[in-house]
Design a protein around this motif. Structure first.
Motif, PDB file in Angstrom:
ATOM      1  N   LEU A   3       0.908  -0.986  -0.055  1.00  0.00           N
ATOM      2  CA  LEU A   3       0.124  -0.084  -0.084  1.00  0.00           C
ATOM      3  C   LEU A   3       0.803   1.325   0.053  1.00  0.00           C
ATOM      4  O   LEU A   3       1.846   1.232   0.630  1.00  0.00           O
ATOM      5  N   LEU A   4       0.482   2.195  -0.898  1.00  0.00           N
ATOM      6  CA  LEU A   4       1.298   3.540  -0.838  1.00  0.00           C
ATOM      7  C   LEU A   4       0.331   4.871  -0.737  1.00  0.00           C
ATOM      8  O   LEU A   4      -0.709   4.485  -1.302  1.00  0.00           O
ATOM      9  N   PRO A   5       0.701   5.571   0.236  1.00  0.00           N
ATOM     10  CA  PRO A   5      -0.108   6.691   0.220  1.00  0.00           C
ATOM     11  C   PRO A   5       0.021   7.558  -1.095  1.00  0.00           C
ATOM     12  O   PRO A   5       1.054   7.471  -1.899  1.00  0.00           O
ATOM     13  N   PHE A   6      -1.036   8.453  -1.412  1.00  0.00           N
ATOM     14  CA  PHE A   6      -0.785   9.256  -2.468  1.00  0.00           C
ATOM     15  C   PHE A   6       0.362   9.767  -2.781  1.00  0.00           C
ATOM     16  O   PHE A   6       0.886  10.177  -3.914  1.00  0.00           O
ATOM     17  N   ALA A   7       1.109  10.423  -1.503  1.00  0.00           N
ATOM     18  CA  ALA A   7       2.189  11.509  -1.801  1.00  0.00           C
ATOM     19  C   ALA A   7       3.299  10.587  -2.334  1.00  0.00           C
ATOM     20  O   ALA A   7       4.416  11.330  -2.827  1.00  0.00           O
ATOM     21  N   GLU A   8       3.294   9.284  -2.107  1.00  0.00           N
ATOM     22  CA  GLU A   8       4.643   8.477  -2.298  1.00  0.00           C
ATOM     23  C   GLU A   8       4.685   7.709  -3.794  1.00  0.00           C
ATOM     24  O   GLU A   8       5.473   7.326  -4.290  1.00  0.00           O
ATOM     25  N   HIS A   9       3.437   8.101  -4.466  1.00  0.00           N
ATOM     26  CA  HIS A   9       3.267   7.474  -5.846  1.00  0.00           C
ATOM     27  C   HIS A   9       4.316   8.271  -6.853  1.00  0.00           C
ATOM     28  O   HIS A   9       4.165   9.490  -6.760  1.00  0.00           O
ATOM     29  N   HIS A  10       4.947   7.366  -7.621  1.00  0.00           N
ATOM     30  CA  HIS A  10       5.759   7.915  -8.574  1.00  0.00           C
ATOM     31  C   HIS A  10       5.445   7.548  -9.936  1.00  0.00           C
ATOM     32  O   HIS A  10       4.746   6.478 -10.324  1.00  0.00           O
ATOM     33  N   GLY A  11       4.841   8.629 -10.775  1.00  0.00           N
ATOM     34  CA  GLY A  11       4.018   8.233 -12.202  1.00  0.00           C
ATOM     35  C   GLY A  11       4.710   7.310 -12.947  1.00  0.00           C
ATOM     36  O   GLY A  11       5.771   6.566 -12.480  1.00  0.00           O
ATOM     37  N   VAL A  74      -9.968   2.202   0.584  1.00  0.00           N
ATOM     38  CA  VAL A  74      -9.770   1.125   1.359  1.00  0.00           C
ATOM     39  C   VAL A  74     -10.615  -0.207   0.970  1.00  0.00           C
ATOM     40  O   VAL A  74     -10.482  -1.295   0.879  1.00  0.00           O
ATOM     41  N   ASP A  75     -12.156   0.059   0.729  1.00  0.00           N
ATOM     42  CA  ASP A  75     -12.801  -1.245   0.690  1.00  0.00           C
ATOM     43  C   ASP A  75     -12.671  -1.984  -0.762  1.00  0.00           C
ATOM     44  O   ASP A  75     -13.226  -2.905  -0.910  1.00  0.00           O
ATOM     45  N   SER A  83      -7.729  -9.859  -7.870  1.00  0.00           N
ATOM     46  CA  SER A  83      -7.649  -9.539  -9.251  1.00  0.00           C
ATOM     47  C   SER A  83      -6.231  -9.778  -9.818  1.00  0.00           C
ATOM     48  O   SER A  83      -6.293  -9.812 -11.082  1.00  0.00           O
ATOM     49  N   GLY A  84      -5.392  -9.479  -9.092  1.00  0.00           N
ATOM     50  CA  GLY A  84      -3.900  -9.597  -9.445  1.00  0.00           C
ATOM     51  C   GLY A  84      -3.091  -8.316  -9.095  1.00  0.00           C
ATOM     52  O   GLY A  84      -1.852  -8.423  -9.678  1.00  0.00           O
ATOM     53  N   PHE A  85      -3.423  -7.324  -8.421  1.00  0.00           N
ATOM     54  CA  PHE A  85      -2.801  -6.344  -8.170  1.00  0.00           C
ATOM     55  C   PHE A  85      -2.160  -6.382  -7.280  1.00  0.00           C
ATOM     56  O   PHE A  85      -2.161  -7.452  -6.280  1.00  0.00           O
ATOM     57  N   ASP A  86      -0.756  -5.911  -7.205  1.00  0.00           N
ATOM     58  CA  ASP A  86       0.620  -6.051  -6.051  1.00  0.00           C
ATOM     59  C   ASP A  86       0.296  -4.695  -5.470  1.00  0.00           C
ATOM     60  O   ASP A  86       0.913  -4.813  -4.030  1.00  0.00           O
ATOM     61  N   THR A  87       0.150  -3.811  -5.837  1.00  0.00           N
ATOM     62  CA  THR A  87       0.262  -2.419  -5.294  1.00  0.00           C
ATOM     63  C   THR A  87      -0.927  -1.691  -5.517  1.00  0.00           C
ATOM     64  O   THR A  87      -1.166  -1.525  -6.544  1.00  0.00           O
ATOM     65  N   ALA A  88      -1.282  -0.917  -4.362  1.00  0.00           N
ATOM     66  CA  ALA A  88      -2.386   0.056  -4.532  1.00  0.00           C
ATOM     67  C   ALA A  88      -2.018   1.476  -3.930  1.00  0.00           C
ATOM     68  O   ALA A  88      -1.269   1.607  -2.976  1.00  0.00           O
ATOM     69  N   VAL A  89      -2.144   2.338  -4.757  1.00  0.00           N
ATOM     70  CA  VAL A  89      -2.116   3.794  -4.222  1.00  0.00           C
ATOM     71  C   VAL A  89      -3.293   4.416  -3.596  1.00  0.00           C
ATOM     72  O   VAL A  89      -3.994   4.706  -4.683  1.00  0.00           O
ATOM     73  N   LEU A  90      -3.216   4.554  -2.473  1.00  0.00           N
ATOM     74  CA  LEU A  90      -4.681   5.189  -1.961  1.00  0.00           C
ATOM     75  C   LEU A  90      -5.023   6.401  -2.143  1.00  0.00           C
ATOM     76  O   LEU A  90      -4.174   7.385  -2.481  1.00  0.00           O
ATOM     77  N   ARG A  91      -6.040   6.712  -2.604  1.00  0.00           N
ATOM     78  CA  ARG A  91      -6.631   8.071  -2.852  1.00  0.00           C
ATOM     79  C   ARG A  91      -6.163   8.833  -1.539  1.00  0.00           C
ATOM     80  O   ARG A  91      -6.119   8.631  -0.459  1.00  0.00           O
ATOM     81  N   ALA A  92      -6.015  10.349  -1.738  1.00  0.00           N
ATOM     82  CA  ALA A  92      -5.246  11.107  -0.974  1.00  0.00           C
ATOM     83  C   ALA A  92      -6.183  11.387   0.614  1.00  0.00           C
ATOM     84  O   ALA A  92      -5.485  11.308   1.450  1.00  0.00           O
ATOM     85  N   GLN A  94      -7.601   8.611   2.191  1.00  0.00           N
ATOM     86  CA  GLN A  94      -7.721   7.378   2.654  1.00  0.00           C
ATOM     87  C   GLN A  94      -6.576   7.102   3.488  1.00  0.00           C
ATOM     88  O   GLN A  94      -5.461   7.530   3.341  1.00  0.00           O
ATOM     89  N   ASP A  95      -6.763   6.514   4.824  1.00  0.00           N
ATOM     90  CA  ASP A  95      -5.920   6.431   5.546  1.00  0.00           C
ATOM     91  C   ASP A  95      -5.111   5.083   5.651  1.00  0.00           C
ATOM     92  O   ASP A  95      -5.908   3.857   5.366  1.00  0.00           O
ATOM     93  N   LEU A  96      -3.780   5.166   5.687  1.00  0.00           N
ATOM     94  CA  LEU A  96      -2.928   3.927   5.430  1.00  0.00           C
ATOM     95  C   LEU A  96      -3.097   3.034   6.442  1.00  0.00           C
ATOM     96  O   LEU A  96      -3.152   1.712   6.353  1.00  0.00           O
ATOM     97  N   GLY A  97      -3.336   3.373   7.860  1.00  0.00           N
ATOM     98  CA  GLY A  97      -3.540   2.407   8.739  1.00  0.00           C
ATOM     99  C   GLY A  97      -4.833   1.591   8.781  1.00  0.00           C
ATOM    100  O   GLY A  97      -5.004   0.556   8.911  1.00  0.00           O
ATOM    101  N   VAL A  98      -5.876   2.158   8.374  1.00  0.00           N
ATOM    102  CA  VAL A  98      -7.167   1.515   8.167  1.00  0.00           C
ATOM    103  C   VAL A  98      -6.990   0.518   7.012  1.00  0.00           C
ATOM    104  O   VAL A  98      -7.470  -0.524   7.010  1.00  0.00           O
ATOM    105  N   ALA A  99      -6.183   1.061   5.893  1.00  0.00           N
ATOM    106  CA  ALA A  99      -6.155   0.165   4.747  1.00  0.00           C
ATOM    107  C   ALA A  99      -5.375  -1.228   5.192  1.00  0.00           C
ATOM    108  O   ALA A  99      -5.757  -2.184   4.713  1.00  0.00           O
ATOM    109  N   GLN A 100      -4.462  -1.095   6.139  1.00  0.00           N
ATOM    110  CA  GLN A 100      -3.544  -2.120   6.442  1.00  0.00           C
ATOM    111  C   GLN A 100      -4.428  -3.183   7.391  1.00  0.00           C
ATOM    112  O   GLN A 100      -4.297  -4.439   7.253  1.00  0.00           O
ATOM    113  N   ARG A 101      -5.426  -2.451   8.173  1.00  0.00           N
ATOM    114  CA  ARG A 101      -6.171  -3.450   9.163  1.00  0.00           C
ATOM    115  C   ARG A 101      -7.329  -3.967   8.178  1.00  0.00           C
ATOM    116  O   ARG A 101      -7.609  -5.289   8.360  1.00  0.00           O
TER     117      ARG A 101
END
Length: 131
Positions: A3-11, A74-75, A83-92, A94-101
Motif C-alpha cells: 500500500l502506498l499513500p498518494f504522496a509516495e506514488h511515482h508516475g 480502502v474497501d 484480481s492480480g494487483f500487487d500495489t495500491a496507491v490510496l486516494r489522498a 484514505q488512511d493507510l492504517g485503516v487500509a492495512q487493517r
C-alpha cells in the motif's frame, strides 16, 4: 499487497513502467521490457481495471508489478488483490492504517486458502488434497 499513500506514488515516467488507460485492451500492448503496469480507476464505480489486471495476470502471464492508481478506496483492496494487483496507491483522503487493517482482516483470500484468484488459481485446500 503493498500500500502506498498518494504522496509516495511515482508516475509512469520511469523506464519499464506502462500506464494502461482503463479502456485499453491488455492484449494489444507489448509487455517487452515492462516491469510495472499502472492501471487507473477514474472513479470508484468503474471496475474495468479489475478485468485488465486479471487478464494481464492469467492470460498474458505478466509477472511484474500491477499497480492500482486513481480513485482507490480502502474497501476495494481485497478485490484488487484477488484480481492480480500487487500495489495500491490510496486516494489522498484514505488512511493507510485503516487500509492495512482491512487487508489483514481477509487473510484467507490473500493466501488463496478459500477460493482461487488471479494469482493462485486453485484454493489451498484443493492443492493439499491432491498432494
Amino acid at each position: 499487497m503493498k500500500l502506498l499513500p498518494f504522496a509516495e506514488h511515482h508516475g509512469a515516467d520511469q523506464a519499464g513502467v506502462l500506464t494502461l488507460a482503463n479502456d485499453s485492451d491488455p492484449f494489444e500492448v507489448s509487455l517487452d521490457g515492462i516491469t510495472r503496469i499502472d492501471l487507473h480507476f477514474p472513479k470508484f464505480t468503474d471496475g474495468r481495471a479489475y478485468s485488465q489486471a486479471f487478464l494481464l495476470r492469467r492470460r498474458r502471464e505478466f509477472k511484474g508489478e500491477i499497480r492500482a492508481t486513481g480513485d482507490v478506496l480502502v474497501d476495494q483492496l481485497a478485490q484488487m488483490e484477488r484480481s492480480g494487483f500487487d500495489t495500491a496507491v490510496l486516494r489522498a483522503d484514505q488512511d493507510l492504517g485503516v487500509a492495512q487493517r482491512v487487508l489483514a482482516s481477509y487473510p484467507g483470500y490473500s493466501a488463496g486458502k478459500y477460493q482461487g484468484d488471479a494469482v493462485d488459481v486453485q484454493p489451498h485446500f484443493k492443492e493439499a488434497a491432491t498432494a
